[in-house]
Write an enzyme that holds these catalytic residues in place. Structure first.
Site, mmCIF file in Angstrom:
data_model
loop_
_atom_site.group_PDB
_atom_site.id
_atom_site.type_symbol
_atom_site.label_atom_id
_atom_site.label_comp_id
_atom_site.label_asym_id
_atom_site.label_seq_id
_atom_site.Cartn_x
_atom_site.Cartn_y
_atom_site.Cartn_z
ATOM 1 N N ARG A 15 -35.918 25.194 -16.489
ATOM 2 C CA ARG A 15 -36.018 23.536 -15.932
ATOM 3 C C ARG A 15 -37.175 23.455 -15.092
ATOM 4 O O ARG A 15 -37.764 24.328 -14.774
ATOM 5 C CB ARG A 15 -34.808 23.322 -14.952
ATOM 6 C CG ARG A 15 -33.782 23.016 -15.894
ATOM 7 C CD ARG A 15 -32.290 22.868 -14.877
ATOM 8 N NE ARG A 15 -32.106 23.996 -14.380
ATOM 9 C CZ ARG A 15 -31.141 24.215 -13.555
ATOM 10 N NH1 ARG A 15 -30.411 22.981 -13.143
ATOM 11 N NH2 ARG A 15 -30.840 25.148 -12.944
ATOM 12 N N LYS A 75 -34.955 25.984 -8.744
ATOM 13 C CA LYS A 75 -34.200 27.220 -8.091
ATOM 14 C C LYS A 75 -34.657 27.490 -6.819
ATOM 15 O O LYS A 75 -35.779 27.177 -6.363
ATOM 16 C CB LYS A 75 -34.141 28.300 -9.198
ATOM 17 C CG LYS A 75 -33.676 28.207 -10.406
ATOM 18 C CD LYS A 75 -32.066 27.421 -10.149
ATOM 19 C CE LYS A 75 -31.242 28.911 -10.022
ATOM 20 N NZ LYS A 75 -29.895 28.106 -10.169
ATOM 21 N N TYR A 94 -33.081 23.256 -4.819
ATOM 22 C CA TYR A 94 -31.903 24.081 -4.490
ATOM 23 C C TYR A 94 -32.281 25.205 -3.660
ATOM 24 O O TYR A 94 -33.075 26.017 -4.043
ATOM 25 C CB TYR A 94 -31.128 24.343 -5.908
ATOM 26 C CG TYR A 94 -30.604 23.171 -6.664
ATOM 27 C CD1 TYR A 94 -29.406 22.214 -6.168
ATOM 28 C CD2 TYR A 94 -30.933 23.077 -8.036
ATOM 29 C CE1 TYR A 94 -29.074 21.296 -7.066
ATOM 30 C CE2 TYR A 94 -30.441 22.047 -8.939
ATOM 31 C CZ TYR A 94 -29.624 21.065 -8.243
ATOM 32 O OH TYR A 94 -28.921 20.065 -9.142
ATOM 33 N N HIS A 96 -29.059 26.994 -1.633
ATOM 34 C CA HIS A 96 -27.732 27.866 -1.496
ATOM 35 C C HIS A 96 -27.833 29.091 -0.648
ATOM 36 O O HIS A 96 -27.878 30.189 -1.129
ATOM 37 C CB HIS A 96 -27.509 28.340 -3.094
ATOM 38 C CG HIS A 96 -27.090 27.158 -4.084
ATOM 39 N ND1 HIS A 96 -25.958 26.279 -3.784
ATOM 40 C CD2 HIS A 96 -27.805 26.837 -5.052
ATOM 41 C CE1 HIS A 96 -26.034 25.503 -4.943
ATOM 42 N NE2 HIS A 96 -27.087 25.745 -5.506
ATOM 43 N N GLU A 118 -28.727 20.685 -2.673
ATOM 44 C CA GLU A 118 -27.173 20.792 -2.858
ATOM 45 C C GLU A 118 -26.581 20.261 -1.675
ATOM 46 O O GLU A 118 -25.247 19.976 -1.967
ATOM 47 C CB GLU A 118 -26.729 22.089 -3.117
ATOM 48 C CG GLU A 118 -26.922 23.249 -2.075
ATOM 49 C CD GLU A 118 -28.095 23.735 -2.001
ATOM 50 O OE1 GLU A 118 -29.161 23.458 -2.673
ATOM 51 O OE2 GLU A 118 -28.334 24.917 -0.928
ATOM 52 N N ASP A 270 -19.027 29.681 -10.966
ATOM 53 C CA ASP A 270 -20.129 29.815 -10.078
ATOM 54 C C ASP A 270 -19.456 29.835 -8.624
ATOM 55 O O ASP A 270 -20.103 30.081 -7.669
ATOM 56 C CB ASP A 270 -21.115 28.764 -10.138
ATOM 57 C CG ASP A 270 -20.565 27.159 -9.982
ATOM 58 O OD1 ASP A 270 -19.400 27.073 -10.195
ATOM 59 O OD2 ASP A 270 -21.502 26.371 -9.717
HETATM 60 N N1 LIG Z 1 -21.045 26.716 -14.492
HETATM 61 C C1 LIG Z 1 -21.958 25.963 -14.435
HETATM 62 O O1 LIG Z 1 -22.975 25.936 -14.893
HETATM 63 C C2 LIG Z 1 -21.681 24.892 -13.356
HETATM 64 C C3 LIG Z 1 -22.227 23.730 -13.391
HETATM 65 C C4 LIG Z 1 -21.844 22.745 -12.534
HETATM 66 C C5 LIG Z 1 -20.831 22.614 -11.925
HETATM 67 N N2 LIG Z 1 -20.270 24.001 -11.817
HETATM 68 C C6 LIG Z 1 -18.761 24.002 -10.791
HETATM 69 O O2 LIG Z 1 -17.662 23.213 -11.633
HETATM 70 C C7 LIG Z 1 -16.777 23.119 -10.438
HETATM 71 C C8 LIG Z 1 -16.513 21.780 -10.494
HETATM 72 O O3 LIG Z 1 -17.487 20.763 -9.880
HETATM 73 P P1 LIG Z 1 -17.174 19.226 -9.853
HETATM 74 O O4 LIG Z 1 -18.706 18.639 -9.450
HETATM 75 O O5 LIG Z 1 -16.358 18.622 -10.955
HETATM 76 O O6 LIG Z 1 -16.394 19.153 -8.553
HETATM 77 P P2 LIG Z 1 -15.747 17.903 -8.091
HETATM 78 O O7 LIG Z 1 -15.397 18.037 -6.529
HETATM 79 O O8 LIG Z 1 -16.302 16.482 -8.612
HETATM 80 O O9 LIG Z 1 -14.259 17.996 -8.658
HETATM 81 C C9 LIG Z 1 -13.149 19.253 -8.494
HETATM 82 C C10 LIG Z 1 -11.911 18.593 -8.927
HETATM 83 O O10 LIG Z 1 -10.766 19.779 -8.515
HETATM 84 C C11 LIG Z 1 -9.770 19.348 -8.198
HETATM 85 N N3 LIG Z 1 -8.971 20.264 -7.584
HETATM 86 C C12 LIG Z 1 -9.119 20.967 -6.614
HETATM 87 N N4 LIG Z 1 -8.126 21.909 -6.407
HETATM 88 C C13 LIG Z 1 -7.366 22.040 -7.510
HETATM 89 C C14 LIG Z 1 -6.312 22.720 -8.173
HETATM 90 N N5 LIG Z 1 -5.840 23.745 -7.470
HETATM 91 N N6 LIG Z 1 -5.832 22.071 -9.222
HETATM 92 C C15 LIG Z 1 -6.291 21.125 -10.066
HETATM 93 N N7 LIG Z 1 -7.235 20.615 -9.565
HETATM 94 C C16 LIG Z 1 -7.877 20.866 -8.524
HETATM 95 C C17 LIG Z 1 -10.129 18.395 -7.242
HETATM 96 O O11 LIG Z 1 -9.054 17.269 -6.914
HETATM 97 C C18 LIG Z 1 -11.262 17.513 -7.859
HETATM 98 O O12 LIG Z 1 -11.012 16.445 -8.451
HETATM 99 C C19 LIG Z 1 -17.449 23.407 -9.131
HETATM 100 O O13 LIG Z 1 -16.930 24.975 -9.203
HETATM 101 C C20 LIG Z 1 -18.834 23.603 -9.577
HETATM 102 O O14 LIG Z 1 -19.662 24.409 -8.928
HETATM 103 C C21 LIG Z 1 -20.520 24.879 -12.498
#
Ligand SMILES: NC(=O)c1ccc[n+]([C@@H]2O[C@H](COP(=O)([O-])OP(=O)(O)OC[C@H]3O[C@@H](n4cnc5c(N)ncnc54)[C@H](O)[C@@H]3O)[C@@H](O)[C@H]2O)c1
Length: 373
Positions: A15, A75, A94, A96, A118, A270
């Site tokens: 990116r 990054k 970002y 972190h 972030e 992550d």
């Molecule tokens: N792997 C990647 O490349 C990548 C990229 C972007 C985001 N992410 C990760 O994805 C994850 C989700 O991000 P998001 O932006 O959707 O967050 P978000 O806060 O929008 O949504 C999280 C949801 O999880 C729910 N939740 C919490 N605990 C729970 C449980 N025990 N059971 C069921 N639901 C539960 C919450 O109520 C909420 O609706 C984060 O860990 C984020 O860092 C990873």
């Protein structure tokens, strides 16, 4: 202001911090833009695209850092980049910092002002500069999950949408936030039978109001989660408890009850992952098998679609970037508490409480910095 955009140097990062569109708007606001040659290549923007809108192209990152008032990146700055930051310079990217004491100490020592994407907030309590990457990862999850389900990749050999006479794949999405909603929409669009599990009733009410009929919602009790995982061809992990490691929602023992060759896509990797058997993988080698269940656990999923991710991030950062360039960081942060929430470091002082807590460093109240004359 002179805005500088170096090429990202973190491995596998394609990116770029500034799109030609964002650069053009900054120039229209009376600013200068300097871009390192090749910075946009990984996202499909060549030097000519930047030159055409009036940006200066330079050969090295050193030249960008030496001349720019504000550095815009994606990054966190790597060690070599941190050495080039200087007092009074503004860094917008970002960061972190909480798990990264080396970077934090280097940024404090640089004397620069550092605003982290972030931690910038919005009026609805969201994180507007994280959301675009969650949207991308969410939409990618069923796509990579469908590929994981293919027989040649070790999967169950099930087609997402089925065909006439053969039912669709069953997809469970755990966590109905930004990632989960986008994942559920795409999986449903591919024709799968989708259920979203969450523990937030207001969130499920919203999903049901807006998407009722497209996918189902279910309360994410341990019992419901185990039952839905047993029936699923694919489970997408998309939970987040802000500031905490992801809870483990499917144990290794429970894998034995799942359908052989089912796919677990752990987007929450992550934050440590929400399946007991998850471990971070890379785009070069994204999937592995545990007890007959295929796992996809890439920690930087948006990197797979660098061009879309760059443009999505650029759209979200642009208003903040323009405010910082037009007004300077102090006035821009004084005028906008959501941008002020992004301030992590200023002139050798740490200004973000959670980072101070994580690293045992004392914190200066950012409000005091912007109200000081
Ligand atoms: N792997 C990647 O490349 C990548 C990229 C972007 C985001 N992410 C990760 O994805 C994850 C989700 O991000 P998001 O932006 O959707 O967050 P978000 O806060 O929008 O949504 C999280 C949801 O999880 C729910 N939740 C919490 N605990 C729970 C449980 N025990 N059971 C069921 N639901 C539960 C919450 O109520 C909420 O609706 C984060 O860990 C984020 O860092 C990873």
């Amino acid at each position: 202001m002179k805005i500088g955009c170096p090429t990202e140097i973190k491995p596998q990062e394609f990116r770029v911090g500034l799109t030609p569109n964002a650069a053009q708007e900054a120039i229209a606001h009376g600013h200068e833009v300097v871009v390192q040659s090749g910075a946009g290549t990984g996202s499909g923007f060549d030097d000519a695209a930047y030159a055409a809108i009036g940006a200066a192209i330079v050969d090295s990152a050193e030249e960008v850092f030496a001349t720019a008032d504000m550095i815009v990146k994606v990054k966190e700055p790597q060690a070599a980049e941190r050495k080039m930051l200087r007092e009074g310079q503004l860094l917008f990217t970002y960061l972190h910092l909480a798990p990264d004491p080396d970077q934090t100490h280097d940024l404090l020592a640089s004397g620069a002002t550092c605003i982290a994407y972030e931690t910038v907030t919005d009026s609805r309590g969201g994180l507007p500069l994280l959301a675009p990457m969650s949207e991308v990862a969410g939409k990618l999850a069923p796509q990579v999950g469908a590929w994981t389900l293919q027989k040649a990749n070790g999967g169950r050999g099930v087609l997402m949408g089925g065909v006439p006479g053969v039912g669709p794949a069953k997809v469970a999405v755990i966590g109905g936030g930004v990632v989960g909603t986008h994942a559920a929409r795409v999986a449903a669009g591919m024709g799968a039978d989708v259920t979203v599990l969450d523990r937030s009733l207001p969130r499920m009410r919203y999903l049901d109001d807006v998407f009722g009929g497209t996918f189902k919602t279910m309360f994410a009790s341990a019992g419901n989660t185990a039952e839905i995982a047993r029936e699923a061809d694919m489970v997408i992990g998309a939970v987040l408890i802000p500031g905490a490691a992801a809870p483990k929602l499917i144990s290794r023992a429970e894998l034995a009850d799942m359908k052989p060759g089912a796919a677990l896509v752990d987007v929450a990797i992550d934050q440590g992952g929400c399946f007991e058997t998850s471990k971070a993988t890379t785009h070069a080698d994204p999937i592995y098998e545990v007890d007959g269940i295929m796992h996809y656990c890439v920690a930087n999923m948006p990197g797979a679609v660098a061009r879309t991710s760059t443009i999505a991030l650029g759209n979200a950062t642009m208003p903040f970037l323009l405010a910082l360039a037009d007004k300077g960081w102090k006035q821009a942060c004084a005028d906008d508490p959501h941008l002020l929430a992004g301030l992590n470091v200023h002139a050798g002082q740490l200004t973000y409480a959670a980072v101070g807590e994580a690293l045992g460093i004392s914190v200066t109240d950012p409000k005091a910095l912007v109200s000081a004359g």
